[in-house]
Scaffold this motif. Structure first.
Motif: not given
Length: 698
Positions: A649-660
């Motif tokens: 929520l604070d946009l501080k951690a690295a984002s992750t990406r997964r297939p739906a």
């Protein structure tokens, strides 16, 4: 031929003007207007009617030429004598008669609908007709629409006199024009055509073209940008044939924007059931056709008196830029202090990434339409919006914006005229000397006008709702260098900070002036962003997209209204723009018994931390994704790649990406798609609300 064309062209204009004069009389009886407003309404109406008359006659001419040519060809093949001039003239007459009859029918229906609903022909009307035509398994009178139609048709005394009066007015206009044309104008046209045939035809073509272009260099669309601030008269200035044509086109082109792959993964029935459970846990939904309509929640905290409401949308206000000091300059000292003296919502978000999506969600407590905003794409639908409910409770409802109501053909003026706004004050109502920079008027000019409006509203001794949208923090961030802080921040590469400092100064001027003059007594002030900031230095999709929704909310209550237990503080938990309409109504003690609101009344937060655990739906047209925020962060479903992006929520951690299809995100995907599918379908099918069905039950 020229004389015939002129006769029918002017006749089409006059029958439209006759209807407009009658409706103007009805409007004056309901809501008086100043001479200037009436003049502007009637002038705009002439322009609108010239457009339809011009294009109508061009179409009639084209059809008559085609029909006449076919007749002449048939005569030639049959070896009969040819009379080209007579044939084309008769074809034009017959075509014009048919066109005139069509105009009269539409105008008559529009007149009756306006008397009944106060609206021009719209999507709701064509849907009503569709219900009648779709009735199967028995006579039309067995349907609800049929029963209502039969009942109203049976009350002959209610409609026969107005109809007879209207038809008499139309006949009077037609008869007067026939007399004028035959006695004077036809001879003059014949003489002109005889002495200068080419000049006469060219002049007529130019006059008709100018009328069809709306007597304006920017064309017909400028009618919807007309300088008529009172919503009743703005709607009246529009042309019913044009307006109803657009509504009919909407009716015929209604389709779900949900991709087939998404709909296959989340069928409508399942989406509706899941969305209902998420948006209104424990509520009952008694109307299958309108799946979000439910009895309103209880437990709100009404104030001791109905408050005045000042709702301030600050363009692209992003909470990440509050409480910042840059190069020794405090960027938002006023807003920082206001938030400290308010009930501020730490986890507040906009639901859309663009202005009109945010305004729609805020004013109507409905999830935004993915793609073009509902205020433009489906402005003729039925909605239950905050201004309508406040207006019915005796509030004066107004909005001030520093741009044109129809900038980029937004249809915002038409939408607000249909949904309870008494007056929309746009750039056309500002003095010619008002300063402009960037996309419209400066925030300083907007503040000047807001001060004028609040003074007038307070003098009227009536509760009011006044909304406003600033422009200074919109790209290209062009603001006046009238303050040393603004000049100092010019050296920064991020021009948003410069614009934000200027907007903060103007908001401070507004607030302190109103306080000094005692104009904030009995008033609730809400400050929020229409959306978060668009420009982002972050390359990660999740962080960039999430920044579009980082809008703060401050709820400031005048000390004279603060209830026992009131505490100015930051409230934990998630909230969003859809919560504002039910919250404002709750504070005023005006929560409707029945509504389709997907937001919740947060008025309990004035005294306690009461926000429940929930999800917030978001829609981003820039990266073509839909998503939600929950206590675990932001989750985005990318419609192009069917992947899921996640960040905190604070946009501080690295984002992750997964297939739906990853089971680890199955629950989040299910929730996102349920909200996306159900919210899209109810808007596209006009199944969010029905004034005809539910209005009497409010």
């Amino acid at each position: 031929m020229t004389a015939r064309f002129v006769f029918w062209w002017v006749l089409l204009l006059l029958i439209q003007q006759a209807q407009r004069l009658l409706l103007t009389a009805l409007a004056i009886a309901r809501e008086p207007a100043s001479p200037r407003t009436l003049a502007q309404t009637l002038f705009t109406g002439v322009r609108a009617d010239l457009i339809t008359a011009g294009f109508g006659m061009v179409a009639a001419l084209a059809v008559s030429v085609l029909a006449g040519s076919l007749v002449l060809l048939a005569r030639r093949l049959a070896g009969r004598e040819l009379h080209p001039a007579r044939t084309y003239a008769r074809a034009l007459t017959l075509t014009s008669i048919a066109l005139t009859v069509a105009f009269v029918v539409v105008l008559t229906v529009d007149m009756g609908y306006y008397r009944y609903s106060g609206q021009r022909l719209d999507f709701v009307f064509f849907e009503y007709i569709g219900d009648m035509l779709d009735a199967t398994g028995g006579p039309a009178t067995e349907t609800q629409a049929g029963r209502q139609t039969a009942a109203e048709a049976g009350e002959v005394g209610k409609w026969i006199a107005p109809l007879a009066g209207y038809l008499a007015l139309e006949i009077g206009f037609i008869a007067a024009w026939v007399i004028v044309f035959r006695r004077w104008l036809r001879r003059w046209l014949a003489a002109a055509q005889s002495s200068a045939p080419r000049l006469t035809v060219v002049t007529l073509a130019l006059v008709v073209a100018a009328g069809a272009w709306g007597l304006h260099p920017n064309g017909p669309e400028t009618v919807q940008a007309a300088a008529v601030s009172q919503s009743t008269y703005y709607a009246l200035a529009q042309n019913p044939l044009w307006y109803s044509g657009q509504a009919l086109q909407d009716r015929m082109t209604t389709h779900a924007l949900v991709p087939p792959a998404v709909l296959a993964a989340m069928p409508e029935a399942r989406a509706t059931k899941l969305a209902q459970a998420m948006l209104a846990p424990g509520a009952t939904f008694p109307e299958p056709r309108y799946p979000f309509v439910h009895p309103a929640q209880r437990g709100g905290r009404a104030l001791a008196r109905r408050p005045n409401v000042l709702l301030l949308f600050v363009e692209a206000l992003d909470r990440r830029h509050l409480r910042r000091t840059v190069a020794g300059v405090r960027v938002t000292p006023f807003l920082d202090g206001l938030f400290e003296d308010s009930v501020a919502f730490e986890g507040f978000h906009s639901n859309g990434a663009q202005t009109f999506h945010g305004l729609f969600s805020t004013l109507c407590s409905a999830l935004p339409r993915h793609g073009v905003a509902a205020t433009k794409a489906r402005y003729a639908n039925d909605y239950l919006c905050l201004p309508s409910l406040l207006q019915r409770a005796g509030y004066r409802t107004e909005m001030v914006i520093g741009q044109n109501r129809d900038r980029n053909h937004s249809r915002f003026g038409l939408f607000m005229a249909r949904n309870g706004l008494d007056e929309l004050i746009d750039e056309t109502a500002f003095p010619a000397s008002a300063p402009r920079l960037g996309l419209g008027l400066t925030d300083g000019a907007l503040v000047d006008r807001l001060l004028t409006q609040v003074r007038a509203l307070r003098a009227a001794n009536r509760p009011y709702f006044l909304a406003a949208l600033t422009m200074g923090t919109h790209h290209p961030f062009a603001v006046p260098d009238t303050h040393p802080d603004v000049r100092a921040l010019r050296a920064q590469p991020d021009r948003y900070l410069t614009a934000l400092r200027y907007s903060d100064l103007e908001l401070e001027r507004l607030f302190t002036t109103l306080q000094r003059e005692g104009l904030l007594r009995d008033t609730v002030v809400l400050v929020l962003g229409d959306h978060g900031r668009h420009e982002s230095p972050d390359d990660a999709l999740a962080q960039r997209a999430a920044g579009h929704f980082m809008s703060p909310l401050a709820l400031w209550v005048d000390p004279s209204l603060r209830p026992p237990g009131y505490r100015a503080r930051a409230v934990p938990g998630l909230a969003s723009q859809v919560d504002l309409a039910p919250t404002i109504l709750g504070l005023a003690g005006l929560a409707p018994r029945l509504s389709p609101f997907v937001g919740r009344d947060l008025s309990c937060a004035l005294a306690t931390d009461c926000l429940p655990d929930r999800v917030v739906y978001v829609s981003d047209v820039y990266d073509n994704l839909v998503g939600m925020a929950d206590r675990q962060g932001f989750w985005f479903y990318v419609l192009d790649s069917h992947a899921v992006e996640h960040t905190d929520l604070d946009l501080k951690a690295a984002s992750t990406r997964r297939p739906a299809a990853d089971p680890a995100v199955a629950e989040q995907v299910e929730h996102i798609l349920a909200l996306y599918v159900s919210s899209t379908i109810v808007i596209e099918r006009n199944r969010l609300w029905s004034w005809k069905e539910f209005g009497p039950r409010l």
